[in-house]
Design a protein around this motif. Sequence first.
Motif, mmCIF file in Angstrom:
data_model
loop_
_atom_site.group_PDB
_atom_site.id
_atom_site.type_symbol
_atom_site.label_atom_id
_atom_site.label_comp_id
_atom_site.label_asym_id
_atom_site.label_seq_id
_atom_site.Cartn_x
_atom_site.Cartn_y
_atom_site.Cartn_z
ATOM 1 N N SER A 93 0.846 -1.208 0.070
ATOM 2 C CA SER A 93 0.001 -0.184 0.021
ATOM 3 C C SER A 93 0.787 1.175 -0.029
ATOM 4 O O SER A 93 1.843 1.472 0.820
ATOM 5 N N ALA A 94 0.667 2.135 -0.846
ATOM 6 C CA ALA A 94 1.336 3.333 -0.853
ATOM 7 C C ALA A 94 1.068 4.299 0.505
ATOM 8 O O ALA A 94 1.888 4.752 0.906
ATOM 9 N N HIS A 95 0.023 4.044 1.088
ATOM 10 C CA HIS A 95 -0.353 4.565 2.431
ATOM 11 C C HIS A 95 0.786 3.890 3.401
ATOM 12 O O HIS A 95 0.834 4.405 4.720
ATOM 13 N N GLY A 96 1.153 2.897 3.434
ATOM 14 C CA GLY A 96 1.946 2.254 4.422
ATOM 15 C C GLY A 96 1.277 0.934 5.011
ATOM 16 O O GLY A 96 0.172 1.206 5.420
ATOM 17 N N VAL A 97 1.714 -0.096 5.402
ATOM 18 C CA VAL A 97 1.071 -1.080 6.161
ATOM 19 C C VAL A 97 1.260 -1.020 7.458
ATOM 20 O O VAL A 97 2.553 -0.914 8.163
ATOM 21 N N SER A 98 0.510 -0.870 8.315
ATOM 22 C CA SER A 98 0.328 -0.508 9.913
ATOM 23 C C SER A 98 0.527 -1.882 10.617
ATOM 24 O O SER A 98 1.540 -2.125 11.105
ATOM 25 N N HIS A 99 -0.265 -2.795 10.488
ATOM 26 C CA HIS A 99 -0.254 -4.097 11.220
ATOM 27 C C HIS A 99 -1.130 -5.039 10.676
ATOM 28 O O HIS A 99 -2.129 -4.617 9.656
ATOM 29 N N VAL A 100 -1.370 -6.233 11.262
ATOM 30 C CA VAL A 100 -2.123 -7.025 10.528
ATOM 31 C C VAL A 100 -2.873 -7.878 11.792
ATOM 32 O O VAL A 100 -2.352 -7.846 12.701
ATOM 33 N N ASP A 101 -4.288 -8.356 11.805
ATOM 34 C CA ASP A 101 -4.600 -9.259 12.807
ATOM 35 C C ASP A 101 -5.260 -10.479 12.193
ATOM 36 O O ASP A 101 -6.119 -10.518 11.248
ATOM 37 N N ILE A 102 -4.811 -11.424 12.631
ATOM 38 C CA ILE A 102 -5.053 -12.957 12.039
ATOM 39 C C ILE A 102 -5.628 -14.151 13.101
ATOM 40 O O ILE A 102 -4.938 -13.830 14.184
ATOM 41 N N ASN A 103 -6.609 -14.684 12.934
ATOM 42 C CA ASN A 103 -7.102 -15.578 13.883
ATOM 43 C C ASN A 103 -6.261 -16.831 14.003
ATOM 44 O O ASN A 103 -7.157 -18.038 13.746
ATOM 45 N N CYS A 104 -5.053 -16.911 13.736
ATOM 46 C CA CYS A 104 -4.329 -18.052 13.692
ATOM 47 C C CYS A 104 -2.846 -17.830 14.056
ATOM 48 O O CYS A 104 -2.394 -16.409 14.149
ATOM 49 N N SER A 105 -1.848 -18.673 14.459
ATOM 50 C CA SER A 105 -0.365 -18.425 14.616
ATOM 51 C C SER A 105 0.123 -18.071 13.500
ATOM 52 O O SER A 105 -0.068 -18.581 12.347
ATOM 53 N N TYR A 106 0.928 -16.985 13.349
ATOM 54 C CA TYR A 106 1.856 -16.419 12.294
ATOM 55 C C TYR A 106 3.045 -15.853 12.588
ATOM 56 O O TYR A 106 3.550 -15.581 13.624
ATOM 57 N N THR A 107 4.010 -15.632 11.676
ATOM 58 C CA THR A 107 5.198 -14.989 11.932
ATOM 59 C C THR A 107 4.973 -13.419 12.048
ATOM 60 O O THR A 107 4.067 -13.031 11.522
ATOM 61 N N PRO A 108 6.146 -12.834 12.595
ATOM 62 C CA PRO A 108 5.936 -11.640 12.762
ATOM 63 C C PRO A 108 5.851 -10.813 11.472
ATOM 64 O O PRO A 108 6.669 -11.154 10.391
ATOM 65 N N GLN B 124 6.949 -8.832 8.398
ATOM 66 C CA GLN B 124 8.329 -8.437 8.042
ATOM 67 C C GLN B 124 8.296 -7.244 7.025
ATOM 68 O O GLN B 124 7.727 -7.497 6.041
ATOM 69 N N TYR B 125 8.863 -6.114 7.250
ATOM 70 C CA TYR B 125 8.725 -5.021 6.182
ATOM 71 C C TYR B 125 9.769 -5.248 5.097
ATOM 72 O O TYR B 125 11.089 -5.397 5.464
ATOM 73 N N ILE B 126 9.400 -5.085 3.857
ATOM 74 C CA ILE B 126 10.256 -5.468 2.755
ATOM 75 C C ILE B 126 10.760 -4.146 2.137
ATOM 76 O O ILE B 126 11.925 -4.017 2.116
ATOM 77 N N ALA B 127 10.203 -2.995 2.403
ATOM 78 C CA ALA B 127 10.545 -1.736 1.778
ATOM 79 C C ALA B 127 10.851 -0.785 3.074
ATOM 80 O O ALA B 127 10.119 -0.955 3.969
ATOM 81 N N PRO B 128 11.921 0.068 3.041
ATOM 82 C CA PRO B 128 12.040 0.861 4.054
ATOM 83 C C PRO B 128 10.930 1.814 4.437
ATOM 84 O O PRO B 128 10.783 2.393 5.781
ATOM 85 N N ASP B 129 10.225 2.333 3.539
ATOM 86 C CA ASP B 129 8.955 3.255 4.047
ATOM 87 C C ASP B 129 7.722 2.327 4.451
ATOM 88 O O ASP B 129 6.545 3.088 4.699
ATOM 89 N N GLN B 130 8.057 1.295 4.612
ATOM 90 C CA GLN B 130 6.764 0.260 5.230
ATOM 91 C C GLN B 130 5.653 0.155 4.239
ATOM 92 O O GLN B 130 4.663 -0.186 4.668
ATOM 93 N N THR B 131 5.847 0.295 2.999
ATOM 94 C CA THR B 131 4.749 0.118 1.947
ATOM 95 C C THR B 131 4.614 -1.122 1.364
ATOM 96 O O THR B 131 3.848 -1.534 0.722
ATOM 97 N N SER B 132 5.537 -2.129 1.816
ATOM 98 C CA SER B 132 5.543 -3.500 1.386
ATOM 99 C C SER B 132 5.746 -4.242 2.853
ATOM 100 O O SER B 132 6.908 -3.815 3.333
ATOM 101 N N ALA B 133 5.081 -5.381 2.669
ATOM 102 C CA ALA B 133 5.494 -6.355 3.972
ATOM 103 C C ALA B 133 4.965 -7.740 3.731
ATOM 104 O O ALA B 133 4.376 -8.076 2.615
#
Length: 817
Positions: free
Chosen positions: A197-212, A214-223
């Motif tokens: 997202s061009a806005h930046g990815v803030s966080h996720v909420d998933i109803n199961c176990s998942y990995t932390p 991981q931001y791929i882009a320095p501006d947090q637009t990709s994770a």
Amino acid sequence: MRKSGILSKQYLCRGLFQRGLWFFSSSDEVELKAVAVNVTIQDFVADVVSELFFRNRLQVSNETVFVFPVDSNTVVHTFYATMGDTRIEAMLWEKEEAQQLRKATSGMKNLRYLQDQWDLWGPVFACFLGSLPPDREVTISLCYVQELPLQPDGAAQFCWPYELFPQVFPWRRYDSTDQISSEEIPKNLDFIVCLKSAHGVSHVDINCSYTPLQYIAPDQTSAEVSLKSSPWLHSDLNLLVYYRGSHSLSAVVERRDPKAPPGSLLGDPVVMVTLRPYIPEVVPNPGQLGEFLFLMDQSLFHDAQNTLLFLLKSLPLGCYFNIYSFGATFKAFYPQSVVYRQESMDNAVRRISSISPGLGGCDLLGLLRSIYSTPLLQGHPRQLFIFIQRKISNEEEAVMAEVSHYRDQHRCFCFSTCDSFNLSQAMALETKGECVCIHSNMNMTSEVMKCLQQALQPPATRISLHWDLPPGLEVSVIRKAPEMIFQGHQSFIYAQIHGQAQDPEMGEGAVTLQYHVGSQSFDYTLRFSLSPSADDRWNEDLTPCPRKLSVHRMAMMHLLWKLFWEGTNRAEDIWHSTVKSSLSLGVLSPFTSNVAVRVKQRNAGHCDSLPQDSCMLFSPCNLVPCQLLWLRGSQPVWFKSIKFWMLQKSQFCLETLGHKAPDTEAPTQLSASCREQKPPPEEQVMEEPPAFNMSWDWPISPLSTRLCDFSRLRAVVALQKANGSWALTAALASALGLSKADVEGQRPNENVQTTVWATVLALVWLHRYKWKVSWSELLEAKARRWLYDQAEVQLEECLEAANRLLGCFVEPIIFRI
């Protein structure tokens, strides 16, 4: 799992998918061994690439079929199955040629048998995979693109059915906080989600176990995030993605296909704009309150009289409304919608009894076409309240086609019984409304009034988009902005960017959203890049799916349906162009249809797409039963047993027992006052109906105090004026359980208007019984608004006198607007 009865075939489909439809799942005998899923979510569009590995655990061969939904927000563009060295691929073909190929395909009658035999309902793609030998595997590859719904908190929601997860540790369930060692991470679950997202990815909420995350882009637009386990408690995967910043407007630009000619949809960049207007809680101006249309199934009318009365009394002054009854034919109270005021309300109340119960046909399709053919009223969002009981067996697909065509121009609130629940649910989902399954007349009134409260919330109207692109570029809108957007909803706009920029250095464009909420105007401007980075999320050799063009595919789907509804498919050049585009992107359209072929592969691992121009593939022995079907199952998803249904019917019988009102003056005076009033010329009705019968003709039960109170409530409501006030009459006093002399004698003083005193008294009485029924909230709100508009009203003295007369204690907060 149910067997079909034809060759005792066992179907690989069970379980519910999002939007009330259903998805591929395994039977007990065919085990899901492993899953590999890659999901790319960019703002509110998901691109899914999945591989499902199944094994037949039976000692005998098992006939299998693959089924998945095809709704208006999903484009399934790639499907194939591999069993040993045999590969079955579904592809698109021009519709007439596909029909000729199906005639040569054996077993098509078995596929169509599903239409009436399946428990569930809706448009699905079905493909027979043939016989799966004992202890052999079948690999299903499925790729699709999907517009994601918006949650109230602003999150994008992605779902994946629980049945499509391998059962790794059946004896334990993890939640998202569990620590799982690397040795315990299942080897047969590969579920990766890439977020952009061009806005930046803030966080996720998933109803199961998942990995932390991981931001791929320095501006947090990709994770990126991966699942560690399937959801617990046999739940579907529910993944919520939260973005940063303002969400009112976002844009995603997808680069052109360099192999396609410029000027075509594939040969130009496509921009997807997501509109999520901010809608404050304001009271709209008069004249911008909406058009409310009530569609009443005649066979359901007897149980809906109370509900219809409450609806009519709760509408705001200045809105437009009309009432339709439908059975074998349909009738309207008024030739066209009329303004809601005292005269039109009284006339409609009187006409309610003119709706005759009918058990014949159900011409809902004709009624909807008649409504959709009438122009929209500027500034008055159209909302339909549809009450339907009978099953429409042969016109469901046509009804949904009409509703889908006009889905951006109205909203449907549907109230249905068991037989019509699936169609009602589909209409509500398609228009972003609500659907309620009715199990009693008391439940009906309560749920309908909740929906009316929702319908009265102000929407965003007069929506427009303005583009600002560098010189040399222009925009061609494929899907235009809707007529209205309601609170918590969103809309997707697709546009094709033509031309060549005169200055290559100018790599940005802008779009401005303008809309109104009541008297307030809003505008937001968003700048976006015209040179998006290439999507190298997956290499071409990692998946057999075509190169990812998710935004182009969604835009193509809307373009094809737009051309179909406009009738431009008759032009030869447009027809050939749309068919070619549909085939190239794998987007099903009104002009194309599915064909499946079975071939022997030279190399079982070879996954290139099958050439569609190879005639040898389409010999009768290679053709596989494959078709888009409209299933007509009638079992609603939440009635779990016949016992449950019988309990609901018993409750219905008990609640309807004793609904005759006490012998009061209210019905007589109401009918008389209605007969004395004549509607203005523009509101002349089509025929003169008999007076509205307020006695309801139901036997009284002296044991049911609650129902006697409800009869009094009906009488009080029937006397409320369209503006929210009450007149001080003997009928009102009787409905309140008082005498007119007592009511007049307790008036605080002569300076208090009789209408103000009567309105305060009725308001306090309604509020006193609010704990028994919540349907009076809108009526109370109208009364408070009317009192607020009166000059020099002595509310405290009136409230004290009303509490004393009614023997209760209601606090002054009752007058707060």
